[in-house]
Motif scaffolding. Sequence first.
Motif, PDB file in Angstrom:
ATOM      1  N   LEU A 254      -2.872  -3.569   4.830  1.00  0.00           N
ATOM      2  CA  LEU A 254      -4.323  -2.806   4.207  1.00  0.00           C
ATOM      3  C   LEU A 254      -3.766  -1.987   3.032  1.00  0.00           C
ATOM      4  O   LEU A 254      -4.411  -1.757   1.977  1.00  0.00           O
ATOM      5  CB  LEU A 254      -5.079  -2.326   5.301  1.00  0.00           C
ATOM      6  CG  LEU A 254      -6.513  -1.382   4.556  1.00  0.00           C
ATOM      7  CD1 LEU A 254      -7.330  -2.561   3.841  1.00  0.00           C
ATOM      8  CD2 LEU A 254      -7.070  -0.913   5.633  1.00  0.00           C
ATOM      9  N   ALA A 255      -2.803  -1.024   3.380  1.00  0.00           N
ATOM     10  CA  ALA A 255      -2.363  -0.101   2.695  1.00  0.00           C
ATOM     11  C   ALA A 255      -1.667  -0.683   1.035  1.00  0.00           C
ATOM     12  O   ALA A 255      -1.720  -0.303   0.141  1.00  0.00           O
ATOM     13  CB  ALA A 255      -1.080   0.861   3.172  1.00  0.00           C
ATOM     14  N   PHE A 256      -0.837  -1.689   1.792  1.00  0.00           N
ATOM     15  CA  PHE A 256      -0.224  -2.344   0.407  1.00  0.00           C
ATOM     16  C   PHE A 256      -1.263  -2.988  -0.507  1.00  0.00           C
ATOM     17  O   PHE A 256      -1.263  -2.930  -1.753  1.00  0.00           O
ATOM     18  CB  PHE A 256       0.677  -3.588   0.771  1.00  0.00           C
ATOM     19  CG  PHE A 256       1.700  -3.946  -0.172  1.00  0.00           C
ATOM     20  CD1 PHE A 256       2.984  -3.474  -0.375  1.00  0.00           C
ATOM     21  CD2 PHE A 256       1.237  -5.094  -1.051  1.00  0.00           C
ATOM     22  CE1 PHE A 256       3.719  -3.954  -1.444  1.00  0.00           C
ATOM     23  CE2 PHE A 256       2.076  -5.709  -2.050  1.00  0.00           C
ATOM     24  CZ  PHE A 256       3.172  -4.950  -2.052  1.00  0.00           C
TER      25      PHE A 256
ATOM     26  N   THR B 286      -1.963  -2.341  -4.681  1.00  0.00           N
ATOM     27  CA  THR B 286      -1.878  -3.242  -5.659  1.00  0.00           C
ATOM     28  C   THR B 286      -3.099  -3.024  -6.621  1.00  0.00           C
ATOM     29  O   THR B 286      -3.007  -3.309  -7.590  1.00  0.00           O
ATOM     30  CB  THR B 286      -1.965  -4.495  -5.085  1.00  0.00           C
ATOM     31  OG1 THR B 286      -3.074  -4.797  -4.374  1.00  0.00           O
ATOM     32  CG2 THR B 286      -0.611  -4.990  -4.462  1.00  0.00           C
ATOM     33  N   THR B 287      -4.314  -2.382  -5.924  1.00  0.00           N
ATOM     34  CA  THR B 287      -5.336  -2.479  -6.859  1.00  0.00           C
ATOM     35  C   THR B 287      -5.552  -0.952  -7.347  1.00  0.00           C
ATOM     36  O   THR B 287      -6.766  -0.464  -7.633  1.00  0.00           O
ATOM     37  CB  THR B 287      -6.519  -2.846  -6.016  1.00  0.00           C
ATOM     38  OG1 THR B 287      -6.837  -2.264  -4.948  1.00  0.00           O
ATOM     39  CG2 THR B 287      -6.618  -4.322  -5.637  1.00  0.00           C
ATOM     40  N   SER B 288      -4.837   0.012  -7.100  1.00  0.00           N
ATOM     41  CA  SER B 288      -4.433   1.503  -7.309  1.00  0.00           C
ATOM     42  C   SER B 288      -5.645   2.031  -6.796  1.00  0.00           C
ATOM     43  O   SER B 288      -5.935   3.305  -7.169  1.00  0.00           O
ATOM     44  CB  SER B 288      -4.746   1.601  -8.975  1.00  0.00           C
ATOM     45  OG  SER B 288      -3.809   0.884  -9.565  1.00  0.00           O
TER      46      SER B 288
ATOM     47  N   ALA C 149       4.149  -6.528  -5.725  1.00  0.00           N
ATOM     48  CA  ALA C 149       3.634  -7.866  -5.327  1.00  0.00           C
ATOM     49  C   ALA C 149       4.189  -8.280  -3.896  1.00  0.00           C
ATOM     50  O   ALA C 149       5.616  -7.890  -3.652  1.00  0.00           O
ATOM     51  CB  ALA C 149       4.093  -8.759  -6.310  1.00  0.00           C
ATOM     52  N   LEU C 150       3.427  -8.454  -2.921  1.00  0.00           N
ATOM     53  CA  LEU C 150       3.777  -8.715  -1.535  1.00  0.00           C
ATOM     54  C   LEU C 150       4.620  -9.971  -1.594  1.00  0.00           C
ATOM     55  O   LEU C 150       4.210 -10.934  -2.057  1.00  0.00           O
ATOM     56  CB  LEU C 150       2.425  -8.801  -0.648  1.00  0.00           C
ATOM     57  CG  LEU C 150       2.894  -8.758   0.904  1.00  0.00           C
ATOM     58  CD1 LEU C 150       3.569  -7.584   1.401  1.00  0.00           C
ATOM     59  CD2 LEU C 150       1.565  -9.147   1.331  1.00  0.00           C
ATOM     60  N   ILE C 151       5.854 -10.072  -1.071  1.00  0.00           N
ATOM     61  CA  ILE C 151       6.409 -10.979  -0.588  1.00  0.00           C
ATOM     62  C   ILE C 151       6.443 -11.681   1.022  1.00  0.00           C
ATOM     63  O   ILE C 151       5.956 -12.538   1.296  1.00  0.00           O
ATOM     64  CB  ILE C 151       7.920 -11.012  -0.886  1.00  0.00           C
ATOM     65  CG1 ILE C 151       8.399 -10.760  -2.351  1.00  0.00           C
ATOM     66  CG2 ILE C 151       8.818 -12.381  -0.137  1.00  0.00           C
ATOM     67  CD1 ILE C 151       9.544 -10.512  -2.486  1.00  0.00           C
ATOM     68  N   ALA C 152       6.435 -10.457   1.916  1.00  0.00           N
ATOM     69  CA  ALA C 152       6.147 -10.655   3.224  1.00  0.00           C
ATOM     70  C   ALA C 152       6.286  -9.524   4.257  1.00  0.00           C
ATOM     71  O   ALA C 152       6.795  -8.581   3.642  1.00  0.00           O
ATOM     72  CB  ALA C 152       7.439 -11.635   3.871  1.00  0.00           C
ATOM     73  N   ILE C 153       5.374  -9.443   5.424  1.00  0.00           N
ATOM     74  CA  ILE C 153       5.296  -8.445   6.216  1.00  0.00           C
ATOM     75  C   ILE C 153       5.548  -8.921   7.701  1.00  0.00           C
ATOM     76  O   ILE C 153       4.873  -9.816   7.985  1.00  0.00           O
ATOM     77  CB  ILE C 153       4.125  -7.778   6.216  1.00  0.00           C
ATOM     78  CG1 ILE C 153       3.752  -7.223   4.864  1.00  0.00           C
ATOM     79  CG2 ILE C 153       3.799  -6.580   7.232  1.00  0.00           C
ATOM     80  CD1 ILE C 153       2.246  -6.744   4.866  1.00  0.00           C
TER      81      ILE C 153
END
Length: 219
Positions: A13-15, A19-21, A72-76
């Motif tokens: 959620l934080a990430f 990404t949307t500032s 940009a997310l790759i993996a969590i």
Amino acid sequence: MNQAERNKNTVKLAFEKWTTSESSFFDLLTNNVEWTVTGKSPYSGVYKGKNDFIQKAVIPITSKLKTNIKPALIAITAEDDVVWLNWKGTATTITDETYENHYAWMLIFKNDSIVKVTAFLDTYELSKLKDMSNNIIETIEESKAYIGMWVTEDGNIRHELLPNKRYDEARGNKKSAYQGDYKVIGNHIDYKDDTGFTADGEFKNGILYHAGMILYKEN
């Protein structure tokens, strides 16, 4: 839902908000977080506390960038109290080059907050940022160009930064709606209102981004 899943969802959620500032990912950090940057770059080492990390690593790095880093997310992945965040960041430097890096952050949680981080990344790219000539562009702190009136596009917020390190903000027809102290370091500004609350902002390309607002310098 077990603790590992809770921590993973918290990071996700934080990430997404980052990404949307909507907010900074660093809001998850405790004030006494221990942040380690691996490698042998000028920024590698251990930072004791959120403020130490932001002042000595985040601000010096972002001062070399013309745009905010776009994540940009790759993996969590998560196990017990550890969450691994793998992401890619890109930005434009003050010399109009592309900064790109891949990050793997090991985030250790306690009571739903991050207390320890180990950051793995291409520290060569950080070294290139560090080596940029400071003469290429003056920070707003050096130029003192932050002093004056900053106004939202609709003119509703009039935010004056005074030479004596005080600010006075008018909202609509209400004069001096907020007043307090401010401090500029590089292109970053911290506020402390007289009522006690704090806030911050960033100067980018002659624009002040503060508390979700975009303000322009009035000539």
